[in-house]
Design a protein around this motif. Structure first.
Motif, PDB file in Angstrom:
ATOM      1  N   GLY A  48       0.813  -1.213   0.000  1.00 57.09           N
ATOM      2  CA  GLY A  48       0.000   0.000   0.000  1.00 57.09           C
ATOM      3  C   GLY A  48       0.843   1.258   0.000  1.00 57.09           C
ATOM      4  N   GLY A  49       2.119   1.135  -0.368  1.00 62.02           N
ATOM      5  CA  GLY A  49       2.996   2.307  -0.424  1.00 62.02           C
ATOM      6  C   GLY A  49       3.030   3.056   0.888  1.00 62.02           C
ATOM      7  N   ALA A  50       2.938   4.374   0.789  1.00 56.76           N
ATOM      8  CA  ALA A  50       3.016   5.214   1.985  1.00 56.76           C
ATOM      9  C   ALA A  50       1.812   5.011   2.894  1.00 56.76           C
ATOM     10  CB  ALA A  50       3.115   6.676   1.572  1.00 56.76           C
ATOM     11  N   LYS A  51       0.779   4.320   2.364  1.00 60.17           N
ATOM     12  CA  LYS A  51      -0.448   4.103   3.130  1.00 60.17           C
ATOM     13  C   LYS A  51      -0.249   3.089   4.262  1.00 60.17           C
ATOM     14  CE  LYS A  51      -4.081   3.285   0.292  1.00 60.17           C
ATOM     15  NZ  LYS A  51      -5.280   2.804  -0.269  1.00 60.17           N
ATOM     16  N   SER A  60      -5.967  -1.385   7.448  1.00 57.13           N
ATOM     17  CA  SER A  60      -7.076  -1.783   6.600  1.00 57.13           C
ATOM     18  C   SER A  60      -6.566  -2.667   5.470  1.00 57.13           C
ATOM     19  CB  SER A  60      -7.798  -0.566   6.024  1.00 57.13           C
ATOM     20  OG  SER A  60      -6.926   0.163   5.211  1.00 57.13           O
ATOM     21  N   ARG A 206       7.473  -1.239   1.903  1.00 61.05           N
ATOM     22  CA  ARG A 206       8.537  -2.190   1.584  1.00 61.05           C
ATOM     23  C   ARG A 206       8.536  -3.395   2.506  1.00 61.05           C
ATOM     24  NH1 ARG A 206      13.598   1.889   0.418  1.00 61.05           N
ATOM     25  NH2 ARG A 206      12.292   3.533  -0.456  1.00 61.05           N
ATOM     26  N   LEU A 229       6.707  -8.435   3.522  1.00 64.66           N
ATOM     27  CA  LEU A 229       7.106  -7.537   2.448  1.00 64.66           C
ATOM     28  C   LEU A 229       5.909  -7.141   1.593  1.00 64.66           C
ATOM     29  CD1 LEU A 229      10.021  -9.895   1.470  1.00 64.66           C
ATOM     30  CD2 LEU A 229      10.220  -7.863   2.898  1.00 64.66           C
ATOM     31  N   SER A 230       6.083  -6.049   0.840  1.00 63.28           N
ATOM     32  CA  SER A 230       5.002  -5.560  -0.015  1.00 63.28           C
ATOM     33  C   SER A 230       5.390  -5.651  -1.480  1.00 63.28           C
ATOM     34  CB  SER A 230       4.726  -4.087   0.279  1.00 63.28           C
ATOM     35  OG  SER A 230       4.524  -3.887   1.642  1.00 63.28           O
ATOM     36  N   ALA A 231       4.472  -6.135  -2.307  1.00 66.01           N
ATOM     37  CA  ALA A 231       4.707  -6.124  -3.745  1.00 66.01           C
ATOM     38  C   ALA A 231       3.413  -6.431  -4.473  1.00 66.01           C
ATOM     39  CB  ALA A 231       5.742  -7.162  -4.129  1.00 66.01           C
TER      40      ALA A 231
END
Lengths: 510, 312
Positions: A48-51, A60, A206, A229-231
């Protein structure tokens, strides 16, 4: 309430595991595989990036939920059938009316060594419902809490009082954003919880690194280190296949097919655990006519929608949310396709040869495809369906106001919560505009019934009304797909938002 | 030369001002605002409305823009509507990966493209020239994402030699992360650049003064380095500046495919979440970079071949 899963919960779990065994993908066998200690597990979620946040009361996104689950815990969690199961609260009881609830706390410690006490619970709940901070997600679901009358009975017992009776209160405490934090918790950047992992580092968009908490009350984790991690979907697929991650959440059916052809990745599928539907606004032409709603439900070729849109990874829906969950009226007959009856209903409603607009957006996988396919199916009964595509980012909000019919999907949550959020006159997310004061009253009355069998019966009646008269055309129940590296063991095939989903203290690396 | 630079710098400031207005207007025209997008099943409409007030989104757009502009002049890029932290942090956190990608790519591309260009140019229409031309033309015709997908499929998923994504990795501990993304960026830019250098070389070699120099018996090596290269480099340097744009487009694709937490990713996130201050901040930094590169390129050309100034 016992500490072990209830009978229903156990059967639910066994059912899921059994299904998985038949299809050759799913929960691990268990008996043969002996858990090993140590190692690092990298799990990838949609980012969610900066979210992305560290604050457990603001979460959420699935990635946030997974991170917070590693570090923090709730009083109550949801079992595989979405029924409340004990976590930090070892048991609970109410005063007989479902208004005053007493929760006994488990002997757990925070990562800084402090013991969990009733004040921590009271502080956490006050923090969640604080109206001055609008982004706390559980605010509306816990709105009936009476903070002034809630109190600590002793260090290990807390009494929570409601302004109105609610037999589902424990389930609300298992909702999103209800984690227990330390009394006086101010800085989300320094997370200290009671969970199986202690915080090491976090970068929004990240990664989060956490390490095993050795004094965890519920058997310390087997893995040493956890990276969450996020992707996006494509990168998740590449990472789990290329050995850069051992666990990838929420994968597509297309990926599952490719992955199953190889040896490095295994798919764990929680069968039919979410819902895909078309939603018709019952107060808007032509769907203000019950005949038209029924005709749409009859004309939909559910199996074909499942085969095409879900690539066969799911089951057909019966115009109801929550199949397999507690309170689902499983005895209702499946809706069969009947184009002729749909045609005559359309004719009766004066809709034959007319055009209806369906509002959709690429907000979720398969939305636009499903809408297009439905248009073909409706055409067979003599009505044209024009597909209008909107902005994916604003779709959640647009769906409330735009178009008379649109796409809708729902993740896993207890059925009473689904009703509260979407089917009451004042529900914040009432996408079908189903507003019936009598329904509201009957639901509130049912929710206050403390006898579980009677409550279940009443919910069943209400759900049947929604199925027959409401605006939800639930055509498909997609499987929830997780990809794991073949060396990961102990991953459960359970619906999202439940205790055993994304639970990394129980997995190990073979 | 100095007045030329000053004139260009003045123009650049006007361009920046216009750009920031344009970006603000365009992002404001996108459907929904940052508060709307927070509307999911978890936040009630009342909570969203309260959030809108808190984020200042209930203020008139012009007021918000003026406020932003005022901050920029004091060196403050504002506050992200999403993270609640300074936009400068988002810029700082995302610029590293993009800079490394761009600089490493350029460091490989520039010498190689110049060498290839000269080789091709000095053998105009020969077999070597035609072979390299065909290869570079073919390569530059393949979209970046196709190259990326193929490279990942072969070198990561099939052979397992190189990491497929940047997920969870960091450059210091595993520099191998750079190889595939740079291979993708490298392909297109080297093709475009070498063709420009080739064209410049051919033009210079056919020019009157080179023929004259040849007649005077200047050795070939000296002829190439002293007389041909500076002239041949002009289209190359201009192309290099333009490569910045191509590279940015490529970086966008590459960052998405390899999950690189860079500038492009931050920008896309900003647009998708309607985080206007972040989008404004990032585009401003990008625009300044683009203007500086172009200005630099013009000044370099000016220096390489001073007579071009007279033509302006």
């Amino acid at each position: 309430m016992s500490e072990a899963l209830g009978r229903r919960g156990f059967l639910g779990l066994a059912g899921v595991a059994g299904l998985a065994a038949i299809t050759g993908c799913g929960a691990d066998g268990g008996a043969a595989a002996q858990p090993t200690q140590g190692g690092r597990l990298r799990a990838v979620y949609a980012g969610g990036g900066a979210k992305e946040v560290l604050d457990p009361h603001v979460q959420s996104l699935f990635v946030d939920i997974a991170r917070h689950k590693a570090i923090y815990e709730k009083l109550v969690e949801l079992g595989p059938d979405l029924k409340p199961v004990p976590r930090l609260a070892s048991k609970w009881e109410h005063d007989g009316t479902g208004t005053t609830w007493r929760f006994s706390l488990r002997d757990a410690t925070f990562h800084d060594g402090a013991k969990l006490v009733a004040e921590d619970v009271l502080y956490s709940i006050a923090r969640i419902v604080n109206p001055a901070v609008p982004d706390r997600v559980a605010q509306s679901s816990l709105a009936t809490l009476d903070l002034k009358r809630s109190k600590a009975i002793g260090p290990a017992t807390v009494e929570l009082v409601l302004t109105q009776p609610n037999a589902e209160f424990p389930a609300l405490l298992a909702g999103i954003g209800t984690q227990i934090v330390r009394n006086g918790f101010k800085d989300p950047a320094k997370p200290v919880g009671t969970g199986a992992f202690r915080y090491v580092s976090f970068e929004a968009g990240r990664s989060m690194v956490a390490s095993r908490y050795d004094d965890y009350w519920d058997e310390p984790a087997r893995i040493e280190e956890l990276h969450i991690l996020s992707a996006d979907s494509e990168a998740r697929a590449n990472a789990v296949q290329g050995g850069q991650a051992e666990y990838a959440n929420d994968m597509t059916a297309t990926f599952a097919r490719t992955a199953e052809a190889g040896k490095t990745v295994r798919i764990v599928a929680a069968k039919a655990s979410t819902m895909q539907a078309f939603v018709m606004k019952v107060d808007q032409a032509p769907f203000d006519n019950p005949d038209v709603r029924l005709a749409f439900k009859l004309v939909a070729d559910r199996q074909r929608l499942v085969d095409v849109v879900l690539a066969g990874r799911g089951e057909v829906g019966n115009d109801l949310f929550g199949k397999g969950y507690q309170y689902y009226p499983a005895d209702l007959p499946a809706r069969e396709r009947d184009v002729e009856q749909a045609r005559s209903l359309f004719k009766k409603a004066g809709l034959a040869g007319k055009e209806v607009e369906i509002f959709t957006a690429d907000a979720s996988a398969g939305f636009v495809e499903a809408a297009t396919l439905l248009a073909e199916q409706v055409a067979e009964a003599g009505v044209r369906l024009k597909v209008t595509t909107g902005s994916p980012q604003t779709y959640a909000k647009d769906l409330l106001t735009k178009g008379a019919i649109g796409n809708h999907r729902s993740g896993a949550m207890p059925i009473p919560q689904y009703v509260t959020d979407r089917l009451l006159s004042h529900s914040p997310f009432n996408v079908t505009h189903w507003r019936r004061p009598a329904f509201d009253t009957a639901f509130a009355a049912a929710r206050a019934v403390t006898d579980e069998t009677e409550r279940s019966r009443r919910y069943g009646v209400l759900q049947k009304t929604v199925r027959d008269e409401g605006g939800i055309l639930a055509w498909g129940l997609p499987d929830y797909l997780i990809a794991v590296s073949s060396k990961v063991q102990g991953v459960q095939a359970v619906p999202p938002n439940t205790l055993d989903q994304g639970r990394f203290d129980k997995v190990w690396l073979a | 030369m100095r007045s030329y630079a000053a004139q260009r710098a003045g123009l650049a400031i006007v361009q920046l001002a216009l750009l920031s207005v344009l970006v603000f207007v365009l992002t404001s025209l996108l459907p929904g605002d940052a508060a709307d997008l927070r509307f999911t099943e978890t936040l009630s409409p009342e909570q969203v409305a309260a959030l809108r007030g808190e984020l200042g989104l209930d203020q008139p757009p012009v007021e918000r823009f003026v406020h932003w502009l005022g901050n920029v002049f004091t060196g403050d890029l504002g506050t992200s509507l999403i993270s609640g932290g300074p936009v400068a942090d988002i810029v700082r956190n995302s610029i590293g990966a993009t800079l490394v990608l761009t600089l490493v790519t350029l460091a490989i591309v520039v010498p190689l493209a110049v060498a290839l260009g000269i080789v091709m140019g000095t053998r105009e229409n020969g077999r070597v020239d035609r072979t390299i031309t065909s290869i570079t033309l073919a390569l530059s015709a393949i979209p970046d994402f196709v190259i990326a997908v193929v490279l990942v499929a072969v070198f990561s998923l099939k052979l397992g030699w190189l990491p497929a994504t940047w997920i969870g990795g960091n450059l210091l501990s595993s520099p191998a992360l750079l190889i595939l993304p740079i291979a993708v960026l490298f392909g297109r830019t080297v093709c475009l650049l070498s063709r420009q250098v080739r064209a410049g070389t051919v033009a210079a070699l056919n020019a009157e003064y080179v023929t004259q120099a040849r007649r005077l018996g200047i050795p070939r090596r000296q002829l190439l380095l002293r007389h041909v290269l500076p002239n041949a480099a002009v289209p190359g340097v201009q192309e290099l500046a333009r490569t910045g744009d191509t590279l940015l487009g490529g970086v966008l694709v590459v960052e998405a495919i390899f999950a690189i937490p860079g500038f492009a990713t931050a920008l896309v996130d900003g647009v998708e979440t309607r985080d206007i201050p972040t989008v404004q901040g990032l585009t401003l930094v990008l625009a300044i970079a683009a203007l500086l590169i172009n200005l630099g390129a013009d000044l370099v050309c000016n220096r390489l071949v001073p007579r071009t100034e007279a033509l302006r």
